[in-house]
Design an enzyme around this catalytic site. Sequence first.
Site, short mmCIF file in Angstrom:
data_model
loop_
_atom_site.label_atom_id
_atom_site.label_comp_id
_atom_site.label_asym_id
_atom_site.label_seq_id
_atom_site.Cartn_x
_atom_site.Cartn_y
_atom_site.Cartn_z
CG HIS A 218 -89.97 -18.33 -57.63
ND1 HIS A 218 -90.37 -17.85 -56.52
CD2 HIS A 218 -89.51 -17.23 -58.27
CE1 HIS A 218 -90.17 -16.56 -56.38
NE2 HIS A 218 -89.57 -16.17 -57.53
CG ASP A 219 -91.73 -20.32 -54.12
OD1 ASP A 219 -91.53 -21.45 -53.29
OD2 ASP A 219 -90.77 -19.53 -54.39
N GLY B 188 -93.72 -15.23 -58.87
CA GLY B 188 -93.62 -15.88 -57.75
C GLY B 188 -94.60 -15.81 -56.82
#
Length: 262
Positions: A121-122, A139
């Site tokens: 994520h991200d 992340g």
Amino acid sequence: MSKIHPTAVIDAGAELDSTVEVGAYSVIGAGVKIGAGTKIGPHCVIEGPTTIGRDNQFYQFSSIGAAPQDKKYAGEPTQLIIGDRNMVREFCTMNRGTAQDEGVTRLGDDNWLMAYVHLAHDCVVGSKTIFANNAQIAGHVHVGDFAILGAYTAVHQFVHIGAHSMTGMGSILFQDLPPFIMASGNTAEARSFNLEGLKRRGFTPEQLNAVKQMYRLLYRKSLTVDQAKMEMIALQATLAEAKDTIQLMIDFLNTATRGIIR
């Protein structure tokens, strides 16, 4: 729709260009947008909100756009954005962003992701990168253009990896890897600068000399990072053709989040 296999499941809320191909038993969820010429292999799952550009190819068993693997995630409307002409091989996983960052995971253009690569994520990945088999980034990791991650490279969350850098097989990164630098080991250490890769990309002799000088400043002269940056600023005045190359390194050092590999 003749290019959609009859066993594929396409949600009514998905938007696929008429030239998109979808293989057997693949599942395309609501909120997914896929651009012209993209090919989705068999047994892939793509969840939304996810936007995929033109002429990408996803091989079998990829999981794209699933919810982030973050205990803080509470169902916020985050997304995954993928550019054009990316090659995504078997069993790759890419997760959407979280509200703790900008809410978006991004993959640029012309990247080559080999089997079992994970983009958490991200993450923000630039263009023309190569992730060898089982390269995994946690992340909030940022990866610059033309970076190459060797097989089984593992990258700690929030680490930044500079443009034109390279890691060896099995490298473990807990700190930022500056542009142009080659690193390897557990934990990773700087080994040299990416001379052959830069030559292949058309770097001039003056640019290569600038990279060599910056490597010496960071890794051979026992300077602090701030002292090395000051020397690089002075170097710009003597190597005018390589000014932008030097500035790329200075900008990276100014925004390093976890200290640099040294």
